[in-house]
Write a protein that holds these residues in place. Structure first.
Motif, mmCIF file in Angstrom:
data_model
loop_
_atom_site.group_PDB
_atom_site.id
_atom_site.type_symbol
_atom_site.label_atom_id
_atom_site.label_comp_id
_atom_site.label_asym_id
_atom_site.label_seq_id
_atom_site.Cartn_x
_atom_site.Cartn_y
_atom_site.Cartn_z
ATOM 1 N N SER A 108 0.848 -1.483 0.257
ATOM 2 C CA SER A 108 0.100 -0.302 -0.061
ATOM 3 C C SER A 108 1.179 1.449 -0.049
ATOM 4 O O SER A 108 0.266 2.640 -0.241
ATOM 5 C CB SER A 108 -0.700 -0.118 1.114
ATOM 6 O OG SER A 108 -0.225 0.003 2.743
ATOM 7 N N ASN A 109 2.016 1.120 0.640
ATOM 8 C CA ASN A 109 2.791 2.495 0.580
ATOM 9 C C ASN A 109 4.405 2.440 0.084
ATOM 10 O O ASN A 109 4.663 3.305 0.237
ATOM 11 C CB ASN A 109 2.858 2.836 1.421
ATOM 12 C CG ASN A 109 3.395 1.277 2.946
ATOM 13 O OD1 ASN A 109 4.457 0.727 2.078
ATOM 14 N ND2 ASN A 109 3.175 1.403 3.502
ATOM 15 N N TRP A 112 6.081 5.519 -1.715
ATOM 16 C CA TRP A 112 5.343 6.635 -1.608
ATOM 17 C C TRP A 112 7.207 6.631 -0.574
ATOM 18 O O TRP A 112 8.040 7.470 0.477
ATOM 19 C CB TRP A 112 4.420 6.753 -0.311
ATOM 20 C CG TRP A 112 2.970 7.609 -1.034
ATOM 21 C CD1 TRP A 112 1.844 6.168 -0.999
ATOM 22 C CD2 TRP A 112 2.970 8.142 -1.894
ATOM 23 N NE1 TRP A 112 1.483 6.874 -2.122
ATOM 24 C CE2 TRP A 112 2.037 6.867 -2.826
ATOM 25 C CE3 TRP A 112 3.813 8.764 -3.001
ATOM 26 C CZ2 TRP A 112 1.004 8.269 -4.328
ATOM 27 C CZ3 TRP A 112 3.365 9.452 -3.961
ATOM 28 C CH2 TRP A 112 1.753 9.437 -4.534
ATOM 29 N N HIS A 120 7.237 3.249 -8.192
ATOM 30 C CA HIS A 120 5.829 3.234 -9.097
ATOM 31 C C HIS A 120 5.960 2.447 -10.193
ATOM 32 O O HIS A 120 5.053 1.125 -9.509
ATOM 33 C CB HIS A 120 5.383 4.455 -9.889
ATOM 34 C CG HIS A 120 4.811 5.234 -8.469
ATOM 35 N ND1 HIS A 120 3.713 5.731 -7.878
ATOM 36 C CD2 HIS A 120 5.442 6.662 -8.155
ATOM 37 C CE1 HIS A 120 4.150 6.484 -7.117
ATOM 38 N NE2 HIS A 120 4.778 7.608 -7.614
ATOM 39 N N HIS A 123 6.175 -0.600 -7.214
ATOM 40 C CA HIS A 123 4.726 -0.768 -6.488
ATOM 41 C C HIS A 123 3.520 -1.296 -7.227
ATOM 42 O O HIS A 123 3.341 -2.266 -6.590
ATOM 43 C CB HIS A 123 4.148 0.650 -6.465
ATOM 44 C CG HIS A 123 3.439 0.556 -4.937
ATOM 45 N ND1 HIS A 123 3.215 1.588 -4.204
ATOM 46 C CD2 HIS A 123 1.634 0.272 -5.205
ATOM 47 C CE1 HIS A 123 2.044 1.358 -3.539
ATOM 48 N NE2 HIS A 123 1.100 0.683 -4.319
ATOM 49 N N TYR A 145 -2.665 3.636 -0.904
ATOM 50 C CA TYR A 145 -1.556 3.911 -1.668
ATOM 51 C C TYR A 145 -2.262 5.512 -2.273
ATOM 52 O O TYR A 145 -1.687 6.720 -2.554
ATOM 53 C CB TYR A 145 -1.562 2.911 -2.501
ATOM 54 C CG TYR A 145 -1.184 4.057 -4.148
ATOM 55 C CD1 TYR A 145 0.547 3.801 -3.949
ATOM 56 C CD2 TYR A 145 -1.340 3.687 -5.003
ATOM 57 C CE1 TYR A 145 1.095 4.705 -5.559
ATOM 58 C CE2 TYR A 145 -0.843 4.455 -6.707
ATOM 59 C CZ TYR A 145 0.324 4.628 -6.553
ATOM 60 O OH TYR A 145 1.025 5.034 -7.072
#
Length: 550
Positions: A108-109, A112, A120, A123, A145
């Motif tokens: 979820s993160n 970041w 990304h 991710h 996210y």
């Protein structure tokens, strides 16, 4: 102790000609397209993490947990034994196990927590792997996210909430956010009378000290056990964005009321509810009257999830179909060696590779936009809508075809195929159904003409690599102005942009038997959209072996 084999010698017959259990999958090492894409799009530094997660997420135990989490759907416990409101949703232990696997690995993160090149892309790759096993648990991950950019528009709010969203600890306790070790964020925007037209919302927000009091209803609230939600309501200054926590600052339960859980076609492990707001306490995020502008980045993030999530469903469906056809014979030949079945599988493999390749390219555009590249930002803006529309649409038909490859055994609930099939439509509907997304493509082209120039520049990089592509690109250039001016052609335009973008990427980066097969089938005059209609010279066992090495 080794696993005990089931009894194959039954009283009336011997069980034969059936595929063995697929067992553990290595979602990284068995996926050459994913490996190539991650390296190409700038995430080479994440290979070790992705390789380990591919083993962890691909275990047969995870697939079993996914089955259990969907079979035992969440249950609403609105009241306690004394009749007082608690707004609790109870989940099967397998759901919590899957959430713990996801959150502890940063699904979820990650982007970041690790800003920079490839953030990304990595991710997307992490979530792509787990989404192959179970899509329902991805909803709160996607919203958590996507909420971060919206929260950062208001530093005071971000300070209180982003730190918890960046935690890699899954804390399922229903207690105030300040007491938890990790947080998740949901959102509820739509109302009965408006749907995607959020400006038709009727929920009102009245200033109350440092916050606001919201009164109204929301028709879809996914992951209602989240620690807070982003929502829209009309404040004195117009439609505005608010953060609504489960608990107010004094530790009391906030005044919102879960009415019922949705009985959904798929996505059943994830709870989705209807909610009433009555003097519900909320905090303004962004300025009054700028609610849509505030949440637009969140919408971009969740649409990104829809795109690579649908690509993941294609990948797993293809893996299951290839495994079945490699171990099942009919008419004295294995199914995978039958010419027509090989045509179907090769076509499904083309679609699977194109979907993932486009998703990872979009991830790099988002990475570059985060780094301040304005032109990459324009590509990410329109590209997210294009990818969301097309990949999600194709996933539905893809799931049906991979199920059919199994025949009757693929239609029964003991197979993973019905769950994949039911999951496929949700990404096409959530965060804007097809018409909404295609009109957004037109909006992006109208609002900023340079966006179209950036997109065409992306396609031009593949000119000269394939005759069918060059001819289709010339037609798009010629027809683009008239299609942009005609809303009725928005779907046709979005489809053409998506397929040409996929073709461009495959020409540049995939083996020629992949790109030539894709271009001749998707850009030629004979494409019907039905899988298994490749020209004879485009059908290749190598297509299947490349994408589905199980």
């Amino acid at each position: 102790m080794p696993p005990r084999r089931p009894i194959a010698q039954l009283p009336t017959h011997e069980v034969a000609n059936t595929p063995p259990h697929l067992g553990d999958q290595d979602l990284w090492s068995q996926d050459i397209v994913l490996q190539e894409g991650v390296l190409r799009e700038g995430a080479a530094g994440s290979v070790a993490k992705l390789a380990q997660f591919g083993k962890d997420a691909g275990r047969a135990e995870v697939m079993e947990q996914a089955d259990e989490a969907n079979r035992h759907a969440p249950e609403l416990r609105a009241f306690d034994r004394y009749g007082m409101r608690i707004n609790e949703v109870r989940f099967h232990p397998s759901y919590h196990a899957l959430q713990d696997l996801a959150v502890s690995n940063g699904l979820s993160n990650h982007a970041w927590r690790n800003p920079g090149p490839g953030a990304h892309v990595t991710h997307a790759a992490l979530n792509y792997m787990l989404n192959q096993m179970e899509g329902g648990v991805m909803c709160p991950l996607a919203m958590s996210y996507a909420a971060v950019p919206a929260l950062r528009t208001t530093p005071d709010v971000a300070e209180d909430w982003v730190r918890g969203l960046l935690s890699q600890r899954y804390d399922r306790r229903d207690i105030p956010a300040s007491e938890k070790t990790g947080l998740q964020m949901g959102m509820f925007m739509t109302e009965k009378q408006g749907g995607s037209d959020v400006r038709a919302n009727s929920t009102q927000a009245v200033p109350d000290g440092a916050g606001y009091r919201l009164t109204g209803h929301k028709f879809f609230c996914s992951a209602p056990m989240s620690d807070a939600f982003l929502t829209l309501a009309y404040a004195p200054g117009g439609l505005s964005c608010f953060l609504v926590p489960r608990f107010t600052p004094d530790g009391a339960r906030n005044r919102f009321y879960l009415q019922r859980l949705k009985d959904k076609l798929g996505n059943r492990s994830n709870a989705s509810s209807e909610m009433e707001l009555q003097d519900t306490w909320g905090i303004l995020v962004g300025p009054e009257g700028r609610g849509v502008r505030t949440i637009i980045d969140m919408v971009q993030g969740t649409r990104f999830y829809c795109a690579f999530g649908s690509a993941a469903l294609m990948r797993q469906g293809l893996l299951q179909a290839v495994h079945h056809t490699r171990h099942r014979a009919a008419f004295q030949r294995r199914l995978i060696d039958q010419p027509l079945m090989q045509n179907v599988l090769a076509d499904l493999a083309l679609e699977t590779e194109a979907a993932l390749t486009l998703s990872l390219r979009l991830g790099r555009a988002i990475d570059e936009a985060e780094a301040g590249d304005a032109r990459a930002g324009k590509l990410a803006r329109i590209g997210t809508a294009i990818a969301k529309f097309w990949i999600c649409k194709r996933a539905i038909q893809h799931a049906a075809e991979t199920m059919e490859c199994h025949g009757g055994p693929g239609y029964i609930e003991e197979s993973p195929m019905p769950r994949l099939y039911r999951e496929a439509p949700v990404n096409s509907i959530w965060e804007g159904s097809g018409n909404v997304i295609c009109l957004d493509v037109l909006r992006a082209l109208h609002k900023d003409p340079e966006t179209g120039e950036v997109f065409l520049e992306e396609l031009f990089a593949a000119r000269g690599g394939n005759r069918d592509f060059d001819q289709a690109l010339a037609r798009l250039q010629q027809d683009l102005p008239s299609m942009v001016a005609n809303p009725a052609s928005a779907r046709h335009l979005s489809e053409q942009m998506a397929v040409l973008w996929q073709a461009s990427l495959l020409i540049r980066h995939a083996p020629s038997f992949v790109s030539d097969g894709f271009c001749s089938s998707r850009l030629g005059s004979r494409w019907s959209g039905v899988f298994g209609t490749l020209r004879g010279d485009a059908v290749s066992r190598a297509l299947v072996d490349r994408v589905a090495s199980v």
